[in-house]
Structure formats: structure tokens, C-alpha cells
Design a protein around this motif. Sequence first.
Motif, PDB file in Angstrom:
ATOM      1  N   ARG A 146       0.818  -1.218   0.000  1.00  0.00           N
ATOM      2  CA  ARG A 146       0.000   0.000   0.000  1.00  0.00           C
ATOM      3  C   ARG A 146       0.856   1.274   0.000  1.00  0.00           C
ATOM      4  O   ARG A 146       0.607   2.218   0.742  1.00  0.00           O
ATOM      5  CB  ARG A 146      -0.971   0.009   1.180  1.00  0.00           C
ATOM      6  CG  ARG A 146      -2.001  -1.098   1.104  1.00  0.00           C
ATOM      7  CD  ARG A 146      -3.037  -1.008   2.203  1.00  0.00           C
ATOM      8  NE  ARG A 146      -4.005  -2.077   2.102  1.00  0.00           N
ATOM      9  CZ  ARG A 146      -5.118  -2.033   1.389  1.00  0.00           C
ATOM     10  NH1 ARG A 146      -5.391  -0.937   0.699  1.00  0.00           N
ATOM     11  NH2 ARG A 146      -5.956  -3.052   1.340  1.00  0.00           N
TER      12      ARG A 146
ATOM     13  N   ARG B  48       1.824   4.739  -1.235  1.00  0.00           N
ATOM     14  CA  ARG B  48       1.001   5.782  -1.831  1.00  0.00           C
ATOM     15  C   ARG B  48       1.469   6.161  -3.230  1.00  0.00           C
ATOM     16  O   ARG B  48       0.671   6.608  -4.050  1.00  0.00           O
ATOM     17  CB  ARG B  48       1.014   7.021  -0.935  1.00  0.00           C
ATOM     18  CG  ARG B  48       0.237   6.851   0.354  1.00  0.00           C
ATOM     19  CD  ARG B  48       0.230   8.129   1.155  1.00  0.00           C
ATOM     20  NE  ARG B  48      -0.474   7.962   2.411  1.00  0.00           N
ATOM     21  CZ  ARG B  48      -0.549   8.907   3.350  1.00  0.00           C
ATOM     22  NH1 ARG B  48       0.060  10.061   3.150  1.00  0.00           N
ATOM     23  NH2 ARG B  48      -1.203   8.689   4.467  1.00  0.00           N
TER      24      ARG B  48
ATOM     25  N   ARG C 262       7.203  11.181  -4.675  1.00  0.00           N
ATOM     26  CA  ARG C 262       6.989  10.197  -3.618  1.00  0.00           C
ATOM     27  C   ARG C 262       7.710   8.889  -3.908  1.00  0.00           C
ATOM     28  O   ARG C 262       8.276   8.259  -3.008  1.00  0.00           O
ATOM     29  CB  ARG C 262       5.488   9.938  -3.441  1.00  0.00           C
ATOM     30  CG  ARG C 262       4.652  11.160  -3.104  1.00  0.00           C
ATOM     31  CD  ARG C 262       5.169  11.870  -1.856  1.00  0.00           C
ATOM     32  NE  ARG C 262       5.032  11.048  -0.671  1.00  0.00           N
ATOM     33  CZ  ARG C 262       3.993  11.081   0.157  1.00  0.00           C
ATOM     34  NH1 ARG C 262       3.001  11.928  -0.079  1.00  0.00           N
ATOM     35  NH2 ARG C 262       3.952  10.313   1.216  1.00  0.00           N
TER      36      ARG C 262
ATOM     37  N   THR D 120      -0.202   4.194   8.561  1.00  0.00           N
ATOM     38  CA  THR D 120      -0.331   4.102   7.104  1.00  0.00           C
ATOM     39  C   THR D 120       1.037   4.217   6.491  1.00  0.00           C
ATOM     40  O   THR D 120       1.957   4.794   7.060  1.00  0.00           O
ATOM     41  CB  THR D 120      -1.239   5.210   6.543  1.00  0.00           C
ATOM     42  OG1 THR D 120      -0.724   6.470   6.961  1.00  0.00           O
ATOM     43  CG2 THR D 120      -2.657   5.040   7.048  1.00  0.00           C
TER      44      THR D 120
END
Length: 604
Positions: free
Chosen positions: A226, A228, A284, A602
Motif C-alpha cells: 500500500r 502511496r 513520492r 499508514t
Amino acid sequence: MLKGVSYGKFVAFRVFLLVLFSLPVLIVPASPISPPATVTTPFNLNAQDIQLIQVWRMQDGDDPEWKQPGFDDSRWPAGSPNRLPHAQAGVRWLRAHIELSGAPNPFDVLVLRFSKLPVAYAVFWDGSCVGENGRVGRREEDEIPGQVAFMIKLPRDLTAPGSHLLAIRYSNFHKSLQPRGFWAVLAYHADWLLARAKDMHLQYLWLGIYLTSTFLSLALFLGGGRHRAFLVFALYSFLLTLYLAVNPLIEVFNADISFSTLLFAFRYVVSVGAGILLNIFFIRHFDIPRQRFHIPVVILLPLLIDIFHIRYLLGLEWRDTVLTGYAVGLLVTALKRRKAGSLIALIGLLAVALPALYVQLKVIFRSFPEPDPRLVLLLSLLFIPSVILSISRQIREQNLFYEAARNRSQRLEMELLKSQIHPHFISNTLHSAKSWIRDDPKKAEKLLQTLSDELHLISAISSRPLIPLADEIHLCQYHLEIMGFRRDARFELRTEAVPIHEEIPPLVLHTLIENGLTHAFQPRESGCFWLRCERNAKETVFILENNGSRLQDPAPENSEIQEGLGLRYVKARLEESFPGRWSITHGIDRGLWKVTIRIQRTVP
């Protein structure tokens, strides 16, 4: 940044890239685009050609004489309708001079194809009306909007070799829009249909590529930790899928210009969002420094360009050009920092960016040759595979890192287990039990039972990556009870707001408590450990404190415990289970020894 490369040189290189990709805009004032020497569009009737009509005479107002070939329009401004400086509602005329040469094809007819001219118009060929798209009006009540795309078949008797006049009378009361993206072509009907089919097939190909990229990136996000960055690239691919779907929808349904304007506005917003997301993905994905600076910049750049109405400055497009240049600069940054996959992504982006830059330069330097469309297509197809390969390289590097962390954790775990069940530990515990067998059999029995329970629980949980917090607490309580027997003291673990179903790596709190017993408490000193948990939307925080007297002296030598096997084990376990998402601090706080573990909830 590479060793030996100063930050100033790096910033200068980034500025150079931005200037390079903004070059068409920067050099236009020095090389103004002058009106063309001729306003006649040639067309060879013997060739299988599709002629784009680029040069028009333009005039505001309305006069029936303007449709006649004999009218002198030499004083009208010449150029592209897309560069009209005004957008107010009214009636206007466009005139283009066409020169047909060669022998007509007896088996086909010439067609005129128009697109994106707001809002209604009538087409005249040599003074005769050959078609109407909607109804031109002198006011909004009289105007009926036409369709976004419109094609006219010219009668054979009007297409003899020689000079001809194409005139368009149009009005835009329903949508006071400046023509943007308007084009008109002259071609044989069969040639146009074939070229249009090829173009649609290419658009469907791109649509399929980006739709596949959307699902693949989403799968990487859901199944790859996961991250981002994968979700951002999935959104980027999805937005481009929507962008590419607009033209096929318009081609199939051929909606009126008013509704199509909404679709074009939607496509415009989607294209801006896609350009921003691509830059954010690179920021990112490659962990570019100063993200709080770069992300606002890539968001503000296209907005400022549109706010100040300079996207098409002097007829050139440079919003996407500047965004692409910024993305190239980000990838160069990643390459300098030796990020895995950055070179592959840079090659793919340049394969798309350089042909677009060449087109921008060709607007200024008209002597540049036309690019080979097959080469442009081949280069553009490299982008998505290059990004996917870059992502796979990153995943491979991360898997190698996680595997190394797991191996370190397993080695430390075995060393820790050996130390926990070391004969010295067992012999001391059994020696204590032996001394109580005669004097206090119940106490000896209790000690042996607790030792058995601790060893049984350690063997049950030590091989699991994560265990419920309740099991870890039970293990700590067993150990404190055993050490209390051995030290002739009393230890207890008090919990506050602890989510017992929260999962943590095994033996983490147990190891920290063992460190506390070793370093914080004097012989025969009783004490207490406090465990509490604080949670919010971003992180879970575990706080472990004890009131041992040995570490209450605030002298520098007591401010930190030297990192040994136990603390290394804790860090290795946290990195294995929560890679890059944890931190641990320890020190004296209000007379208590305090250890704080923070775990992000997260993935960044």
C-alpha cells in the motif's frame, strides 16, 4: 546528492532544464511569428493527401459580400483562428484561399472536415452555400448550436483545378468562446475515412495501455505494501484514460458544441490533474528531498499559467512543457541520489518529452523537417513500460532490503532465545527453587510453574511475525514474577488504555522490560512498569516506563542505555514488521525511565 556536487550546481542544473523546456516561449519575443507570405492553401488532386487548412483571413462583422470570391480580403488579418484575441459573442467570417491542381479522382469526392468551431456556422465554396452546422444567428434567440464535428462533401462540379474560395460565417452567442483547437482539412473522402480510422485505432491503443496501467498500478498498491506512490500513479493513469476517452465519445456520439464544450473542459481539468500527479508520483516514488516544497510548486505552476492566460502565449503551449521539464528535473535528482529505477524512468520520460519539445521548436523554426510519426509513436510507447520497470526495480530493492532485515531479525532472535534459555538463567532459577523446596514448597512450585509457562509461551510465539498485545503482556508478567522470586523483590506491570488485540512483533516489550530490570533496579529493589498506548489517525504510540532508582540520576552517562543485543533485536523486529514506519526513543522523564515506540498506521 552525489559527493562532490554542490547544491548550487544542482539548482543551476534544474533551472537549465526548466529553461530548456520553456525555450519556445522564451525565444518567441526575439523571433516573432510574422504573418505568412501567402494565404493560399495548395492541394494536389493527384495525391492521396490530407491538407490541413492553417491560414485564414479573419474579420468581425457580417456582410453577404464576404462569401464572394471576388471580394478583396487582403486587409483582413491572416493567421490561425485559434489565435483570435477576443471571445465576445457575435458574428464573424473566415476566408481561406484554396488552389487545386492536378486531375480529379473520378471515383471519389473531396470533403471538408471541421472541428471545434463555436457555435454555429455556414460554409460557402466559391460563394455557394455547401453546408450548415446548426443555424447562425445575429442574437442568441436566433442561433441554434451545431455539432462539434462536421463534414461536407463538395459537389464534383465545384472542385475543378484552379483557385477557389472557402468562406465560413459563424456565430457564438450560446458560448462566448475563443476558438481553441479548431481545425479544418480538405481531403478525398476515402483518404479521410482511412486516416481517421488509423487515428482512432491509435487512440484506442493508448486508451488500452493506460487502462491496463491503471489496474496494474492499483494491484501494486493493494498487494505491494500500500505504497502511496503506486496509488498516485494509478490515479494518473486513470485520469489519462478518461482524457483519451473523450475523443472517441465525441466521435461516436458527435454531440452538439455546447455539450462538447463541457467534455473539453472536463478533459482540460483531467489533463492538468494528470500532469500534477505524474510529478507527485516521481516525488513520492523516489523520495525526493524537500517534498513540502516540490509538491506545492507542481500544483501552483499550471494554475498560475492558466490564471495569467499564458498557456498559449503567442500560439505556443507551455503548461505541459514546463510540467514535463520539472518532472525531468525530479528524475535527474533521483538519478544523482542513485535511486533504483530512476534511469529507466528518465529514459522513458525523455522519449515522450523530446518529440513534444521538437514540435514546440518547429513552430518557431519552420525549416525543421517533419518528424517521422512511426518514430514518435515508438518513442511514446516506451513511457509506461519504463515506469513499470522502474516500479519493479524499486520493489525488488525493497524486497532485498526486507529480506536482509528479516534475516538479521532471525539471527538476533536465535541469539536472544539462546540467551533467554541459557543454562545460567535456568540454573539460577532452579537454584532458587531448590533453596525453597524445604522451607517453602509452595513458593518453589509456583516459581517452577511460572518458568514453565514463560518458556512454553516463548516457544509458541517466537517464530510468528506479529502477535496480539495480550500475549506479549502475559509473557512480561511471567518474566516479572520469576525475576521477583529470584531477586527477593516484587515487580508488577500495570497497563492503561492498552488495545489487547493490537499486534506487535514478539518479545519486543519483554526485551525492553528485561533491559529495565538489568539497568534500572538495584538488587532486592521492588518496582513497577507502566505500559500505556496512544492512538490517532496517523500512528500508534507505546510508552513503557519504570521507576527503578539506578537511572534516576540525570547525569549524562545515565541518559541512555548502551545499545546491546536486546535493543538491536527490538529495532530489527520493528523494521521487519513496519519497514521505515517506526521510531524508538528512550530516556529519563520526570524521574521515570521511559521508552517510546511510534508506529505509523499508514504507509508514507
